[in-house]
Motif scaffolding. Structure first.
Motif, PDB file in Angstrom:
ATOM      1  N   MET A  37       0.916  -1.187  -0.095  1.00 12.19           N
ATOM      2  CA  MET A  37       0.028   0.207  -0.057  1.00 12.19           C
ATOM      3  C   MET A  37       0.889   1.159   0.001  1.00 12.19           C
ATOM      4  SD  MET A  37      -3.215  -0.894  -0.131  1.00 12.19           S
ATOM      5  CE  MET A  37      -4.110   0.357   0.322  1.00 12.19           C
ATOM      6  N   GLN A  38       2.047   1.277  -0.518  1.00 10.91           N
ATOM      7  CA  GLN A  38       3.000   2.041  -0.571  1.00 10.91           C
ATOM      8  C   GLN A  38       3.530   2.391  -2.040  1.00 10.91           C
ATOM      9  OE1 GLN A  38       3.842   3.983   2.502  1.00 10.91           O
ATOM     10  NE2 GLN A  38       1.926   2.757   3.225  1.00 10.91           N
ATOM     11  N   ASP A  39       3.814   3.726  -2.289  1.00 11.98           N
ATOM     12  CA  ASP A  39       4.526   3.833  -3.815  1.00 11.98           C
ATOM     13  C   ASP A  39       5.593   2.839  -4.023  1.00 11.98           C
ATOM     14  OD1 ASP A  39       2.847   6.130  -3.168  1.00 11.98           O
ATOM     15  OD2 ASP A  39       4.474   7.592  -3.223  1.00 11.98           O
ATOM     16  N   ALA A  40       5.327   2.548  -5.299  1.00 10.02           N
ATOM     17  CA  ALA A  40       6.516   1.555  -5.603  1.00 10.02           C
ATOM     18  C   ALA A  40       6.754   1.928  -7.440  1.00 10.02           C
ATOM     19  CB  ALA A  40       5.693   0.003  -5.915  1.00 10.02           C
ATOM     20  N   VAL A  41       7.521   1.258  -7.884  1.00  7.92           N
ATOM     21  CA  VAL A  41       8.100   1.654  -9.299  1.00  7.92           C
ATOM     22  C   VAL A  41       6.808   1.701 -10.202  1.00  7.92           C
ATOM     23  CG1 VAL A  41      10.223   0.565  -9.011  1.00  7.92           C
ATOM     24  CG2 VAL A  41       8.438  -0.776  -9.894  1.00  7.92           C
ATOM     25  N   PRO A  42       7.221   2.503 -11.420  1.00  9.08           N
ATOM     26  CA  PRO A  42       5.986   2.696 -12.405  1.00  9.08           C
ATOM     27  C   PRO A  42       5.547   1.586 -13.126  1.00  9.08           C
ATOM     28  CG  PRO A  42       7.500   4.465 -12.717  1.00  9.08           C
ATOM     29  CD  PRO A  42       7.952   3.516 -11.827  1.00  9.08           C
TER      30      PRO A  42
ATOM     31  N   GLY B 264       5.350  11.553  -9.258  1.00 11.01           N
ATOM     32  CA  GLY B 264       5.562  11.916  -8.005  1.00 11.01           C
ATOM     33  C   GLY B 264       6.065  10.837  -7.147  1.00 11.01           C
ATOM     34  N   SER B 265       6.084   9.810  -7.477  1.00  9.15           N
ATOM     35  CA  SER B 265       6.394   8.621  -6.721  1.00  9.15           C
ATOM     36  C   SER B 265       8.104   8.548  -6.139  1.00  9.15           C
ATOM     37  CB  SER B 265       6.107   7.301  -7.294  1.00  9.15           C
ATOM     38  OG  SER B 265       6.656   6.269  -6.397  1.00  9.15           O
ATOM     39  N   LEU B 266       8.264   8.397  -4.940  1.00  8.26           N
ATOM     40  CA  LEU B 266       9.605   8.603  -4.571  1.00  8.26           C
ATOM     41  C   LEU B 266      10.232   7.284  -4.796  1.00  8.26           C
ATOM     42  CD1 LEU B 266       9.638   9.790  -0.941  1.00  8.26           C
ATOM     43  CD2 LEU B 266      10.648  10.838  -2.998  1.00  8.26           C
ATOM     44  N   ALA B 267       9.545   6.340  -5.369  1.00  6.26           N
ATOM     45  CA  ALA B 267       9.919   4.752  -5.777  1.00  6.26           C
ATOM     46  C   ALA B 267      10.655   4.844  -7.144  1.00  6.26           C
ATOM     47  CB  ALA B 267       8.711   3.807  -6.007  1.00  6.26           C
ATOM     48  N   LEU B 268      10.800   6.060  -7.947  1.00 10.71           N
ATOM     49  CA  LEU B 268      11.244   6.434  -9.009  1.00 10.71           C
ATOM     50  C   LEU B 268      12.833   6.138  -8.866  1.00 10.71           C
ATOM     51  CD1 LEU B 268       9.651   9.316 -10.908  1.00 10.71           C
ATOM     52  CD2 LEU B 268       9.584   6.860 -11.231  1.00 10.71           C
ATOM     53  N   VAL B 269      13.290   6.401  -7.550  1.00  8.46           N
ATOM     54  CA  VAL B 269      14.743   6.442  -7.079  1.00  8.46           C
ATOM     55  C   VAL B 269      15.250   5.009  -7.211  1.00  8.46           C
ATOM     56  CG1 VAL B 269      14.425   5.685  -4.441  1.00  8.46           C
ATOM     57  CG2 VAL B 269      16.279   7.164  -5.356  1.00  8.46           C
TER      58      VAL B 269
ATOM     59  N   MET C 138      10.924   2.797 -17.684  1.00  7.34           N
ATOM     60  CA  MET C 138      10.913   2.197 -16.430  1.00  7.34           C
ATOM     61  C   MET C 138       9.686   1.100 -16.317  1.00  7.34           C
ATOM     62  SD  MET C 138      12.008   5.621 -14.294  1.00  7.34           S
ATOM     63  CE  MET C 138      11.612   4.668 -12.664  1.00  7.34           C
ATOM     64  N   SER C 139       8.475   1.554 -16.994  1.00  5.44           N
ATOM     65  CA  SER C 139       7.357   0.670 -16.930  1.00  5.44           C
ATOM     66  C   SER C 139       7.025  -0.265 -17.757  1.00  5.44           C
ATOM     67  CB  SER C 139       6.120   1.991 -16.776  1.00  5.44           C
ATOM     68  OG  SER C 139       6.014   2.427 -18.444  1.00  5.44           O
ATOM     69  N   SER C 140       8.072  -0.522 -18.903  1.00  2.00           N
ATOM     70  CA  SER C 140       7.940  -1.459 -19.839  1.00  2.00           C
ATOM     71  C   SER C 140       8.380  -2.789 -19.271  1.00  2.00           C
ATOM     72  CB  SER C 140       8.697  -1.288 -20.885  1.00  2.00           C
ATOM     73  OG  SER C 140       8.232   0.091 -21.763  1.00  2.00           O
TER      74      SER C 140
END
Length: 472
Positions: free
Chosen positions: A192-197, A407-412, A462-464
């Motif tokens: 339930m937390q931000d994850a990768v795109p 806006g997701s920090l998971a992009l890191v 990243m989302s592919s």
């Protein structure tokens, strides 16, 4: 005084009873209705159809083998055809919770067929000398082999006509949405937390695959239902049956149903074990559990409209509140979860009933019959309306999806292989505290160049999904 014109007298081993002249069931059914005023639930139409098809097949075969006269055989067959076409459906009246093994329902079927056959032959209902429920309609049969066969046939009918068509349409609708939404990037979420795109289309494609896998599991499990113990009679020995009856009756049933049915190799085993029903029910429970997950995901992704995710819009189908104007709730997804919870409960009851058999018979079959067939049908009906009134008309909120993804920090996570896990974690912490973007902090710290960042923080890339490669 009672007007005898409106009644007939029937007799069984317990004595005589008056029965309304208008009804087609007989004395044993009457006693069952008096003994079991439990739920008001009557036998499912599909279950009745299964019993009728068995009775039609047995009448045909017993006529061929000269166990009953051609005249009686033809009358019983005609009676079954009439009821299968929709007549006398209100004559199957025994409560779902009844005598063990299903004898009450079985005799309800035998009596209705006998009385209608009598009428077809120009005789009166209740005059069982010419066509008897036990001696003719039930020749060479017992509740103990008919009912487990009826559960099998009823399950196959429900799967064929209700669940599998609904699953096929749902899978097709999800696959269509997967194509429609394939270019939309959204934030993934784990714990339930931000994850990768991820791609919104891939979310729907995953659901389509999940349902496809469940359909295959159900097909595999239902193979056990094709093996029939009909011909086992009272205890699986075949007492009072013609030597050719066992194989011939399964052949006729196969023709009537257009299904590859086969006789059980061991009739006692087919009578005693409820494992085929537990197996199918378990596959339904498994499907229900993932349907709950999907329905909850739909509700979360549609939550809002102002204070939730609102990445998608489920089609509004009815006003959602008696007090809050303009509110529309995800009612189709909510209903889906409720039905799935019921199916899970039915599965638990089936498992308990299946282990409650003793010696040559399981007397809990009426419960198993209702729960299994009802589970199949309500799941099929649910999936059908969920597809038609929800999935097919879902729309995407592209801007909201993109904003969450950006806006997701998971992009890191994409930076791990370039600046290391610990450096990436520090960048994420600073971004959360300061409000600065990941890109800005990485550049300020000199960890990567702007050109390098442009290539790494690419949402499309990243989302592919990484393609599967096999060794050449």
């Amino acid at each position: 005084m009672t007007d005898n014109i409106n009644f007939r007298i029937e007799r069984d081993s317990m004595g005589d009873r008056q029965i309304s002249s208008s009804v087609y069931y007989g004395i044993q059914t009457l006693r069952a209705t008096e003994n079991f005023p439990i739920s008001g639930l009557k036998p499912l139409h599909t279950y009745v159809d299964a019993c009728l098809l068995i009775k039609k097949a047995t009448a045909i075969v017993n006529g061929e083998l000269d166990c009953i006269t051609p005249e009686i055989s033809q009358a019983i067959v005609k009676a079954t055809d009439e009821i299968l076409a929709g007549q006398l459906r209100d004559q199957f009246v025994v409560d779902v919770y009844q005598a063990g093994a299903g004898t009450s329902h079985h005799m309800n079927v035998n009596e209705v067929l006998a009385n209608r056959a009598l009428e077809i032959l120009g005789d009166e209902k209740g005059n069982y000398k010419k066509v008897n429920p036990n001696d003719h309609v039930n020749y060479g049969q017992s509740t103990n082999d008919v009912i487990p066969t009826a559960i099998r046939i009823g399950g196959l009918l429900a799967l064929t006509h209700t669940l599998h068509p609904a699953l096929e349409k749902a899978i097709a609708a999800l696959e269509s949405k997967a194509v429609e939404f394939q270019d939309i990037v959204k934030s993934g979420r784990t714990h339930m937390q931000d994850a990768v795109p991820v791609r919104l289309g891939d979310t729907f494609a995953a659901w389509a695959q999940i349902l496809t896998d469940h359909q295959n599991r159900i097909y595999t499990a239902s193979g056990d239902l094709m093996v029939l113990g009909l011909g086992g009679s009272a205890a699986g020995t075949g007492m009072n049956t013609h030597p050719l009856y066992r194989t011939r009756v399964v052949e006729v049933l196969s023709e009537l149903l257009n299904m590859p049915l086969e006789p059980a190799p061991q009739l006692m085993a087919a009578m005693q074990s409820m494992a085929p029903f537990v197996n199918v029910s378990g596959s339904l429970r498994n499907l229900a559990q993932d349907l709950v997950k999907i329905s909850h995901d739909l509700r979360l992704m549609d939550s809002g409209p102002k204070t939730g995710l609102k990445e998608i819009q489920l089609p509004p189908v009815q006003p959602g509140s008696s007090i809050m104007p303009g509110k529309y709730n995800p009612v189709m997804a909510e209903m889906t979860s409720m039905v799935c919870f019921q199916v899970m409960g039915y599965d638990s009851a089936i498992a308990l009933a299946a282990q409650a058999g003793q010696l040559e018979l399981n007397v809990m079959m009426p419960l198993i019959a209702y729960n299994l067939i009802h589970s199949i049908e309500i799941l099929g009906n649910t999936i059908a309306v969920l597809t038609e009134r929800c999935i097919q008309n879902i729309t995407a909120n592209r801007d909201r999806c993109l904003a969450y993804a950006e806006g997701s920090l998971a992009l890191v996570t994409a930076l791990n292989t370039h600046i290391g896990y610990l450096n990436a974690a520090e960048v994420a912490k600073e971004s959360l505290i300061t409000g600065k973007s990941l890109r800005q902090i990485v550049l300020e710290k000199g960890l990567m160049t702007e050109a390098e960042l442009a290539g790494v923080l690419n949402l499309e890339q990243m989302s592919s999904i990484v393609p599967l490669k096999t060794e050449s």
